[in-house]
Design a protein around this motif. Structure first.
Motif, mmCIF file in Angstrom:
data_model
loop_
_atom_site.group_PDB
_atom_site.id
_atom_site.type_symbol
_atom_site.label_atom_id
_atom_site.label_comp_id
_atom_site.label_asym_id
_atom_site.label_seq_id
_atom_site.Cartn_x
_atom_site.Cartn_y
_atom_site.Cartn_z
ATOM 1 N N ASP A 142 0.760 -1.230 -0.023
ATOM 2 C CA ASP A 142 -0.150 0.070 -0.228
ATOM 3 C C ASP A 142 0.792 1.149 -0.031
ATOM 4 O O ASP A 142 0.501 2.217 -0.643
ATOM 5 C CB ASP A 142 -0.967 -0.053 1.381
ATOM 6 N N GLN A 143 2.025 1.224 0.729
ATOM 7 C CA GLN A 143 2.905 2.521 0.386
ATOM 8 C C GLN A 143 3.533 2.611 -0.697
ATOM 9 O O GLN A 143 3.450 3.787 -1.224
ATOM 10 C CB GLN A 143 3.876 2.073 1.779
ATOM 11 N N GLN A 144 3.666 1.398 -1.498
ATOM 12 C CA GLN A 144 4.269 1.674 -3.059
ATOM 13 C C GLN A 144 3.138 2.420 -3.743
ATOM 14 O O GLN A 144 3.281 3.103 -4.546
ATOM 15 C CB GLN A 144 4.724 0.394 -3.446
ATOM 16 N N LEU A 145 1.999 1.878 -3.324
ATOM 17 C CA LEU A 145 0.729 2.510 -4.334
ATOM 18 C C LEU A 145 0.290 3.842 -4.189
ATOM 19 O O LEU A 145 0.163 4.653 -4.994
ATOM 20 C CB LEU A 145 -0.491 1.621 -3.998
ATOM 21 N N LEU A 146 0.866 4.326 -3.085
ATOM 22 C CA LEU A 146 0.770 5.888 -2.506
ATOM 23 C C LEU A 146 1.851 6.712 -3.053
ATOM 24 O O LEU A 146 1.774 7.808 -3.227
ATOM 25 C CB LEU A 146 0.585 5.847 -0.965
ATOM 26 N N HIS A 147 3.215 6.072 -2.489
ATOM 27 C CA HIS A 147 4.435 7.115 -2.763
ATOM 28 C C HIS A 147 5.451 6.284 -3.756
ATOM 29 O O HIS A 147 6.335 6.843 -4.178
ATOM 30 C CB HIS A 147 5.075 6.811 -1.350
ATOM 31 N N GLY A 148 4.929 5.198 -4.550
ATOM 32 C CA GLY A 148 5.989 4.872 -5.663
ATOM 33 C C GLY A 148 7.024 4.215 -5.213
ATOM 34 O O GLY A 148 7.241 3.679 -4.205
ATOM 35 N N LEU A 149 8.192 4.554 -5.926
ATOM 36 C CA LEU A 149 9.289 3.996 -5.890
ATOM 37 C C LEU A 149 9.931 4.408 -4.317
ATOM 38 O O LEU A 149 11.295 4.086 -4.032
ATOM 39 C CB LEU A 149 10.270 4.188 -7.041
ATOM 40 N N LYS A 150 9.757 5.244 -3.873
ATOM 41 C CA LYS A 150 10.183 5.926 -2.519
ATOM 42 C C LYS A 150 10.048 4.524 -1.561
ATOM 43 O O LYS A 150 10.744 4.838 -0.549
ATOM 44 C CB LYS A 150 9.319 7.164 -1.954
ATOM 45 N N SER A 151 8.881 3.614 -1.673
ATOM 46 C CA SER A 151 8.963 2.729 -0.688
ATOM 47 C C SER A 151 9.578 1.557 -1.218
ATOM 48 O O SER A 151 9.318 0.965 -2.282
ATOM 49 C CB SER A 151 7.354 2.333 -0.795
ATOM 50 N N ASN A 152 10.817 1.098 -0.383
ATOM 51 C CA ASN A 152 11.730 0.034 -0.785
ATOM 52 C C ASN A 152 11.121 -1.330 -0.446
ATOM 53 O O ASN A 152 11.844 -2.267 -1.036
ATOM 54 C CB ASN A 152 13.141 0.345 -0.269
ATOM 55 N N ASP A 153 10.474 -1.645 0.657
ATOM 56 C CA ASP A 153 10.169 -2.532 1.177
ATOM 57 C C ASP A 153 9.049 -3.333 0.593
ATOM 58 O O ASP A 153 7.654 -2.921 0.547
ATOM 59 C CB ASP A 153 9.688 -2.510 2.693
ATOM 60 N N THR A 154 9.453 -4.069 -0.533
ATOM 61 C CA THR A 154 7.997 -4.741 -1.106
ATOM 62 C C THR A 154 8.262 -6.370 -1.055
ATOM 63 O O THR A 154 7.910 -7.221 -2.150
ATOM 64 C CB THR A 154 8.626 -4.539 -2.922
ATOM 65 N N SER A 155 8.811 -6.954 0.059
ATOM 66 C CA SER A 155 8.862 -8.140 0.168
ATOM 67 C C SER A 155 7.542 -8.866 0.341
ATOM 68 O O SER A 155 7.513 -10.081 -0.171
ATOM 69 C CB SER A 155 9.610 -8.457 1.436
ATOM 70 N N SER A 156 6.589 -8.110 0.417
ATOM 71 C CA SER A 156 5.094 -8.824 0.590
ATOM 72 C C SER A 156 4.564 -8.919 -0.750
ATOM 73 O O SER A 156 3.714 -10.007 -0.963
ATOM 74 C CB SER A 156 4.258 -7.911 1.331
ATOM 75 N N CYS A 157 5.380 -8.656 -1.575
ATOM 76 C CA CYS A 157 4.706 -8.717 -2.934
ATOM 77 C C CYS A 157 5.342 -9.967 -3.917
ATOM 78 O O CYS A 157 4.997 -10.184 -4.972
ATOM 79 C CB CYS A 157 5.061 -7.395 -3.830
ATOM 80 N N GLN A 158 6.313 -10.611 -3.250
ATOM 81 C CA GLN A 158 6.893 -11.646 -4.010
ATOM 82 C C GLN A 158 5.739 -12.812 -4.301
ATOM 83 O O GLN A 158 5.036 -13.094 -3.774
ATOM 84 C CB GLN A 158 8.060 -12.601 -2.895
ATOM 85 N N PRO A 159 5.923 -13.260 -5.475
ATOM 86 C CA PRO A 159 7.313 -13.387 -6.367
ATOM 87 C C PRO A 159 7.135 -12.160 -7.385
ATOM 88 O O PRO A 159 8.107 -11.899 -8.273
ATOM 89 C CB PRO A 159 7.101 -14.598 -7.340
ATOM 90 N N GLU A 160 6.327 -11.220 -7.405
ATOM 91 C CA GLU A 160 6.076 -10.079 -8.383
ATOM 92 C C GLU A 160 6.404 -8.867 -7.964
ATOM 93 O O GLU A 160 5.879 -7.852 -7.813
ATOM 94 C CB GLU A 160 4.531 -9.877 -8.774
ATOM 95 N N ASP A 161 7.534 -8.656 -7.259
ATOM 96 C CA ASP A 161 8.302 -7.622 -6.688
ATOM 97 C C ASP A 161 9.142 -6.896 -7.501
ATOM 98 O O ASP A 161 9.575 -5.648 -7.356
ATOM 99 C CB ASP A 161 8.949 -7.838 -5.225
ATOM 100 N N SER A 162 9.873 -7.844 -8.336
ATOM 101 C CA SER A 162 11.037 -7.207 -9.359
ATOM 102 C C SER A 162 10.949 -7.922 -10.383
ATOM 103 O O SER A 162 10.495 -9.094 -10.558
ATOM 104 C CB SER A 162 12.117 -6.993 -8.579
ATOM 105 N N SER A 163 11.436 -7.412 -11.601
ATOM 106 C CA SER A 163 11.752 -8.015 -12.915
ATOM 107 C C SER A 163 12.780 -7.611 -13.660
ATOM 108 O O SER A 163 13.231 -6.227 -13.579
ATOM 109 C CB SER A 163 10.311 -8.110 -13.696
ATOM 110 N N ASN A 164 13.960 -8.568 -13.806
ATOM 111 C CA ASN A 164 15.089 -7.904 -14.722
ATOM 112 C C ASN A 164 15.894 -7.105 -13.640
ATOM 113 O O ASN A 164 16.418 -6.122 -14.202
ATOM 114 C CB ASN A 164 14.820 -7.430 -15.837
ATOM 115 N N GLY A 165 15.876 -7.231 -12.437
ATOM 116 C CA GLY A 165 16.514 -6.618 -11.544
ATOM 117 C C GLY A 165 16.079 -5.093 -11.186
ATOM 118 O O GLY A 165 16.913 -4.447 -10.581
#
Length: 343
Positions: A142-165
């Motif tokens: 939810d913090q990423q949805l509100l603040h974008g890339l400023k939110s670094n903790d996306t561990s709850s989104c795994q496995p769709e937290d990052s792609s191609n690094g």
């Protein structure tokens, strides 16, 4: 004399405090022993019969009005996931829906049973789709949805937290599985305009999705989920995503697609040109298209009216049973003066 006068005043103050403290102690004792004054009615047979009868008289008319209002809502429901599979692919629907080289356009024809007054709400309905699965519900940030890339903790989104690094915005399985079937409505060779604005909750648009947050690296991995997002439009304006991100509690649910803001006459034939992109075949899900009007109670739902009628009818039956029992086997009343709270 002045000293004695001062002592007298002090003694008077102490004397006044003692009754106050005793009264407080008495009230506290009554409270802890549940002896405070209270309404303690004696439930005589006549009171019980009257109460249940009154409940029935009130509840049944409310239920009938609610049912009538629900039945005034005109609703068209059409399942299309089976019809929109070509005959030669019906033995292997999953391979058809996953093949990106095949154009998945489809046409349906809906007949309007009665006059439908605008606005006419368009929903897509999914069955056997468990958005309430614990891992699925938690797969968002939810913090990423509100603040974008400023939110670094996306561990709850795994496995769709990052792609191609690189991080994914919005991350998580909910956004990744975005519904992506599209609909176009034609009446007498003219296209009906579908208003797709304000289909999400205003509180979600203003407070949960950032106005300066844009999709980034979304659906760029090797494993593509549902729909894609326009990277030039902020998340607060991506209302399809906002509607989808409000997860449903039950496995059968509807989500708003848009509104037709002109009346449809009885016996009108509406041609629906749709793109059957969304994969529900892997898990035996169903897809339906719903067109519905609304009333002052909302959409079509008979549950509330049936519940009121059921409770009202049950109350009247209970009151009649109690009345017959009282007439057949009357019992003398006890003397209320001997009740514990009247002693």
């Amino acid at each position: 004399m002045e000293v004695e006068g001062g002592n007298t005043s002090a003694n008077d103050a102490v004397a006044r405090k003692i009754p106050i403290q005793s009264r407080r102690a008495k009230v506290f004792y009554q409270f802890t022993q549940q002896n405070l004054p209270a309404c303690k009615p004696v439930l005589t047979p006549s009171w019980i019969v009257t109460t249940f009868l009154l409940m029935g008289v009130i509840f049944i008319p409310i239920g009938l009005v609610t049912l009538r209002t629900s039945h005034s809502v005109i609703e068209i429901v059409e399942r299309y996931d089976t019809e929109c599979i070509p005959e030669k692919f019906r033995g292997n629907k999953v391979s058809y829906i996953k093949d990106s080289t095949i154009l998945k356009n489809c046409s349906l024809y809906l007949k309007v049973p009665k006059h439908m007054k605008a606005p006419i709400y368009i929903y897509y309905q999914l069955d056997n789709y468990y958005q309430n699965h614990r891992r699925y519900v938690k797969s968002r940030n939810d913090q990423q949805l509100l603040h974008g890339l400023k939110s670094n903790d996306t561990s709850s989104c795994q496995p769709e937290d990052s792609s191609n690094g690189l991080p994914i915005v919005p991350c998580g399985l909910i956004a990744w599985s975005l519904f992506n079937d599209t609909f176009k409505f034609i009446r007498e060779s003219s296209e009906l305009v579908v208003n797709r604005k304000n289909i999400a909750w205003k509180s979600d648009r203003n407070h949960k999705f950032g106005k300066q947050v844009y999709p980034f690296n979304f659906q760029n991995g090797t494993f593509i989920g549902g729909g894609s997002l326009d990277p030039s439009v902020p998340l607060s304006d991506q209302e399809d995503l906002i509607v989808w991100m409000r997860t449903a509690a039950l496995p059968s649910f509807r989500k708003m697609y848009g509104r037709i803001e002109e009346d449809l006459d009885a016996d009108d034939v509406i041609a629906v040109h749709l793109m059957n992109n969304y994969n529900t075949y892997s898990f035996g899900g169903k897809k339906k298209l719903v067109l519905s009007t609304s009333s002052w109670l909302g959409g079509k739902n008979d549950f509330l009216g049936v519940a009121y009628v059921f409770v009202g009818s049950s109350s009247i039956i209970i009151s009649l049973v109690f009345m017959l029992l009282h007439v057949k086997n009357p019992r003398p009343y006890g003397e209320t003066a001997y009740l514990s709270w009247n002693r």
